[in-house]
Design a protein around this motif. Structure first.
Motif, PDB file in Angstrom:
ATOM      1  N   CYS A 149       0.833  -1.207   0.000  1.00  0.00           N
ATOM      2  CA  CYS A 149       0.000   0.000   0.000  1.00  0.00           C
ATOM      3  C   CYS A 149       0.870   1.260   0.000  1.00  0.00           C
ATOM      4  CB  CYS A 149      -0.919  -0.005   1.216  1.00  0.00           C
ATOM      5  SG  CYS A 149      -2.185  -1.299   1.199  1.00  0.00           S
ATOM      6  N   GLY A 150       1.937   1.228   0.796  1.00  0.00           N
ATOM      7  CA  GLY A 150       2.841   2.369   0.835  1.00  0.00           C
ATOM      8  C   GLY A 150       3.496   2.623  -0.508  1.00  0.00           C
ATOM      9  N   MET A 151       3.913   1.557  -1.178  1.00  0.00           N
ATOM     10  CA  MET A 151       4.542   1.715  -2.492  1.00  0.00           C
ATOM     11  C   MET A 151       3.545   2.228  -3.517  1.00  0.00           C
ATOM     12  SD  MET A 151       7.490   1.515  -3.749  1.00  0.00           S
ATOM     13  CE  MET A 151       8.140   1.850  -5.376  1.00  0.00           C
ATOM     14  N   PHE A 152       2.291   1.803  -3.410  1.00  0.00           N
ATOM     15  CA  PHE A 152       1.254   2.303  -4.310  1.00  0.00           C
ATOM     16  C   PHE A 152       1.086   3.813  -4.131  1.00  0.00           C
ATOM     17  CE2 PHE A 152      -3.159   3.425  -5.227  1.00  0.00           C
ATOM     18  CZ  PHE A 152      -3.292   2.957  -6.521  1.00  0.00           C
ATOM     19  N   VAL A 153       1.058   4.264  -2.866  1.00  0.00           N
ATOM     20  CA  VAL A 153       0.954   5.697  -2.592  1.00  0.00           C
ATOM     21  C   VAL A 153       2.175   6.432  -3.137  1.00  0.00           C
ATOM     22  CG1 VAL A 153       0.935   7.419  -0.747  1.00  0.00           C
ATOM     23  CG2 VAL A 153      -0.509   5.393  -0.570  1.00  0.00           C
ATOM     24  N   ARG A 154       3.353   5.851  -2.947  1.00  0.00           N
ATOM     25  CA  ARG A 154       4.579   6.476  -3.442  1.00  0.00           C
ATOM     26  C   ARG A 154       4.546   6.638  -4.963  1.00  0.00           C
ATOM     27  NH1 ARG A 154      10.756   4.140  -2.427  1.00  0.00           N
ATOM     28  NH2 ARG A 154      11.820   5.678  -3.736  1.00  0.00           N
ATOM     29  N   PHE A 168       8.117  10.962   0.293  1.00  0.00           N
ATOM     30  CA  PHE A 168       8.616  10.040   1.307  1.00  0.00           C
ATOM     31  C   PHE A 168       7.837  10.177   2.620  1.00  0.00           C
ATOM     32  CE2 PHE A 168      11.709   8.871  -1.595  1.00  0.00           C
ATOM     33  CZ  PHE A 168      12.652   8.000  -1.067  1.00  0.00           C
ATOM     34  N   ALA A 169       7.514  11.406   2.997  1.00  0.00           N
ATOM     35  CA  ALA A 169       6.784  11.619   4.243  1.00  0.00           C
ATOM     36  C   ALA A 169       5.384  11.009   4.184  1.00  0.00           C
ATOM     37  CB  ALA A 169       6.698  13.113   4.547  1.00  0.00           C
ATOM     38  N   VAL A 170       4.682  11.242   3.087  1.00  0.00           N
ATOM     39  CA  VAL A 170       3.328  10.704   2.932  1.00  0.00           C
ATOM     40  C   VAL A 170       3.358   9.183   2.870  1.00  0.00           C
ATOM     41  CG1 VAL A 170       1.344  10.591   1.377  1.00  0.00           C
ATOM     42  CG2 VAL A 170       2.441  12.779   1.832  1.00  0.00           C
ATOM     43  N   THR A 171       4.324   8.637   2.127  1.00  0.00           N
ATOM     44  CA  THR A 171       4.439   7.185   2.016  1.00  0.00           C
ATOM     45  C   THR A 171       4.724   6.552   3.379  1.00  0.00           C
ATOM     46  OG1 THR A 171       5.292   7.392  -0.242  1.00  0.00           O
ATOM     47  CG2 THR A 171       5.686   5.310   0.892  1.00  0.00           C
ATOM     48  N   ALA A 172       5.637   7.140   4.121  1.00  0.00           N
ATOM     49  CA  ALA A 172       5.961   6.621   5.453  1.00  0.00           C
ATOM     50  C   ALA A 172       4.749   6.698   6.373  1.00  0.00           C
ATOM     51  CB  ALA A 172       7.128   7.398   6.045  1.00  0.00           C
ATOM     52  N   PHE A 173       3.984   7.777   6.276  1.00  0.00           N
ATOM     53  CA  PHE A 173       2.787   7.935   7.117  1.00  0.00           C
ATOM     54  C   PHE A 173       1.770   6.826   6.820  1.00  0.00           C
ATOM     55  CE2 PHE A 173      -1.500   9.539   7.799  1.00  0.00           C
ATOM     56  CZ  PHE A 173      -1.439   9.983   9.108  1.00  0.00           C
ATOM     57  N   VAL A 174       1.452   6.649   5.557  1.00  0.00           N
ATOM     58  CA  VAL A 174       0.451   5.638   5.175  1.00  0.00           C
ATOM     59  C   VAL A 174       0.928   4.232   5.555  1.00  0.00           C
ATOM     60  CG1 VAL A 174      -0.734   4.567   3.221  1.00  0.00           C
ATOM     61  CG2 VAL A 174      -0.483   7.052   3.319  1.00  0.00           C
ATOM     62  N   THR A 175       2.183   3.937   5.263  1.00  0.00           N
ATOM     63  CA  THR A 175       2.720   2.608   5.565  1.00  0.00           C
ATOM     64  C   THR A 175       2.684   2.324   7.059  1.00  0.00           C
ATOM     65  OG1 THR A 175       4.201   2.798   3.657  1.00  0.00           O
ATOM     66  CG2 THR A 175       4.706   1.090   5.260  1.00  0.00           C
ATOM     67  N   THR A 176       3.064   3.305   7.872  1.00  0.00           N
ATOM     68  CA  THR A 176       3.102   3.104   9.325  1.00  0.00           C
ATOM     69  C   THR A 176       1.702   2.993   9.901  1.00  0.00           C
ATOM     70  OG1 THR A 176       5.170   4.366   9.402  1.00  0.00           O
ATOM     71  CG2 THR A 176       4.034   4.013  11.480  1.00  0.00           C
ATOM     72  N   VAL A 177       0.753   3.769   9.381  1.00  0.00           N
ATOM     73  CA  VAL A 177      -0.628   3.669   9.864  1.00  0.00           C
ATOM     74  C   VAL A 177      -1.169   2.257   9.651  1.00  0.00           C
ATOM     75  CG1 VAL A 177      -3.004   4.389   9.382  1.00  0.00           C
ATOM     76  CG2 VAL A 177      -1.221   6.107   9.656  1.00  0.00           C
ATOM     77  N   ILE A 178      -0.871   1.690   8.488  1.00  0.00           N
ATOM     78  CA  ILE A 178      -1.373   0.337   8.191  1.00  0.00           C
ATOM     79  C   ILE A 178      -0.656  -0.705   9.038  1.00  0.00           C
ATOM     80  CG2 ILE A 178      -1.598  -1.418   6.403  1.00  0.00           C
ATOM     81  CD1 ILE A 178      -1.852   0.893   4.382  1.00  0.00           C
ATOM     82  N   SER A 179       0.659  -0.635   9.111  1.00  0.00           N
ATOM     83  CA  SER A 179       1.412  -1.638   9.871  1.00  0.00           C
ATOM     84  C   SER A 179       1.192  -1.510  11.372  1.00  0.00           C
ATOM     85  CB  SER A 179       2.907  -1.526   9.550  1.00  0.00           C
ATOM     86  OG  SER A 179       3.409  -0.250   9.909  1.00  0.00           O
ATOM     87  N   SER A 180       0.819  -0.315  11.851  1.00  0.00           N
ATOM     88  CA  SER A 180       0.594  -0.136  13.284  1.00  0.00           C
ATOM     89  C   SER A 180      -0.641  -0.876  13.779  1.00  0.00           C
ATOM     90  CB  SER A 180       0.459   1.352  13.603  1.00  0.00           C
ATOM     91  OG  SER A 180      -0.688   1.907  12.973  1.00  0.00           O
ATOM     92  N   GLN A 181      -1.472  -1.332  12.855  1.00  0.00           N
ATOM     93  CA  GLN A 181      -2.641  -2.117  13.273  1.00  0.00           C
ATOM     94  C   GLN A 181      -2.220  -3.405  13.972  1.00  0.00           C
ATOM     95  OE1 GLN A 181      -5.618  -0.551  12.945  1.00  0.00           O
ATOM     96  NE2 GLN A 181      -4.262   1.052  12.116  1.00  0.00           N
ATOM     97  N   ALA A 182      -1.038  -3.891  13.639  1.00  0.00           N
ATOM     98  CA  ALA A 182      -0.538  -5.082  14.321  1.00  0.00           C
ATOM     99  C   ALA A 182      -0.284  -4.799  15.793  1.00  0.00           C
ATOM    100  CB  ALA A 182       0.749  -5.562  13.647  1.00  0.00           C
ATOM    101  N   VAL A 183       0.192  -3.572  16.089  1.00  0.00           N
ATOM    102  CA  VAL A 183       0.435  -3.194  17.493  1.00  0.00           C
ATOM    103  C   VAL A 183      -0.883  -2.902  18.203  1.00  0.00           C
ATOM    104  CG1 VAL A 183       1.550  -1.500  18.997  1.00  0.00           C
ATOM    105  CG2 VAL A 183       2.714  -2.298  16.936  1.00  0.00           C
ATOM    106  N   ILE A 184      -1.778  -2.205  17.540  1.00  0.00           N
ATOM    107  CA  ILE A 184      -3.056  -1.824  18.146  1.00  0.00           C
ATOM    108  C   ILE A 184      -3.874  -3.051  18.520  1.00  0.00           C
ATOM    109  CG2 ILE A 184      -5.270  -0.676  17.702  1.00  0.00           C
ATOM    110  CD1 ILE A 184      -3.723   1.301  15.912  1.00  0.00           C
ATOM    111  N   HIS A 185      -3.915  -4.032  17.619  1.00  0.00           N
ATOM    112  CA  HIS A 185      -4.728  -5.229  17.847  1.00  0.00           C
ATOM    113  C   HIS A 185      -3.912  -6.421  18.332  1.00  0.00           C
ATOM    114  CE1 HIS A 185      -8.130  -3.190  15.989  1.00  0.00           C
ATOM    115  NE2 HIS A 185      -7.356  -2.850  14.966  1.00  0.00           N
ATOM    116  N   GLN A 186      -2.623  -6.184  18.592  1.00  0.00           N
ATOM    117  CA  GLN A 186      -1.739  -7.237  19.107  1.00  0.00           C
ATOM    118  C   GLN A 186      -1.785  -8.498  18.238  1.00  0.00           C
ATOM    119  OE1 GLN A 186       0.603  -7.154  21.825  1.00  0.00           O
ATOM    120  NE2 GLN A 186       0.189  -5.008  21.272  1.00  0.00           N
ATOM    121  N   LEU A 187      -1.468  -8.296  16.966  1.00  0.00           N
ATOM    122  CA  LEU A 187      -1.452  -9.405  16.012  1.00  0.00           C
ATOM    123  C   LEU A 187      -0.036  -9.943  15.865  1.00  0.00           C
ATOM    124  CD1 LEU A 187      -3.682  -7.763  13.249  1.00  0.00           C
ATOM    125  CD2 LEU A 187      -4.412  -9.335  15.060  1.00  0.00           C
TER     126      LEU A 187
END
Length: 255
Positions: A149-154, A168-187
């Protein structure tokens, strides 16, 4: 003779411009432009480079012509660099003359890989990093999705000609928001691994390597300019990651 020198000078600086714009290191740019000029009959060729421009002076029968071109960043593309090298070799071996060399240079077009293939390979490589870091199947899957998803945005931001720092800033933001779901939901077994691995595609490795190579080979100004540009890209990536972690409240994993 003046007309011949003008054509050759135009060919030389066009080749240098293409090399510099597509990521060639400074030593290679200087060597190839000189070789092209000498193979075309010039007595001497002098090249001066900066971060965004190129100046070439050719000497023929004690007559000098100097020309300058801007060299905007066109993205790393080693195929363009290779094709310019091939033209230089053919010119040195007298297979083609300078007029045909100029025609061949004008026909060079950057060839891009299929965007969906790029997305898949980027996702696969980041998932592989997550696996190497000890992530399980769930972590690898989340990393794959986030980096794709991040690469698509990039790609989309890049096609709209935004500043690379914004990209780079926008791509990093989108990528981290998506990957942070693993931390939020403890996956998965190590949720933070997905956040760290999914943004590795934004590491400016090629510019950093070129900057060190330039400085070691005597092109100090070029090396410093490339190093600072790579550092700015890294800083923009960090801003995007920090903004995403602030929005999602996932600072806990760094404590």
């Amino acid at each position: 003779m003046d007309e011949k020198q003008r054509i050759i000078t135009r060919m030389i600086i066009q080749a240098g411009q293409m090399l510099l714009a597509h990521g060639a290191e400074s030593t290679l740019v200087g060597d190839l432009t000189r070789r092209l000029g000498l193979a075309s009959g010039m007595t001497d060729v002098e090249v001066s480079m900066s971060a965004s421009s190129l100046v070439v002076t050719t000497v023929m029968n004690e007559h000098c012509i100097t020309t300058a071109r801007r060299c905007p960043d066109r993205g790393i593309n080693m195929r363009v660099v290779t094709e310019v090298q091939q033209i230089c070799i053919m010119l040195e071996r007298k297979i083609i003359d300078y007029r045909l060399a100029l025609q061949k240079l004008e026909q060079i077009k950057p060839v891009r890989y299929n965007r969906w293939l790029v997305l898949f390979m980027i996702g696969l490589s980041c998932a592989a990093f997550a696996r190497l870091a000890g992530g399980d199947v769930m972590i690898c899957a989340i990393t794959f999705i986030a980096s794709c998803c991040g690469m698509f945005v990039r790609q989309e931001v890049g096609h709209r000609n935004f500043n690379p720092l914004v990209n780079f800033a926008v791509t990093a933001f989108v990528t981290t928001v998506i990957s942070s779901q693993a931390v939020i939901h403890q996956l998965g077994n190590a949720p933070f691994t997905a956040m760290a691995s999914s943004v590795l595609m934004l590491v400016p490795g090629f510019p950093l390597i070129n900057s060190v190579a330039d400085m070691l080979k005597g092109y100090i100004n070029m090396g410093i300019a490339r190093f600072f540009m790579a550092s700015l890209l890294t800083f923009a990536t960090c801003l995007g990651i920090v903004a995403a972690m602030t929005v999602t409240g996932t600072w806990v994993w760094v404590r």
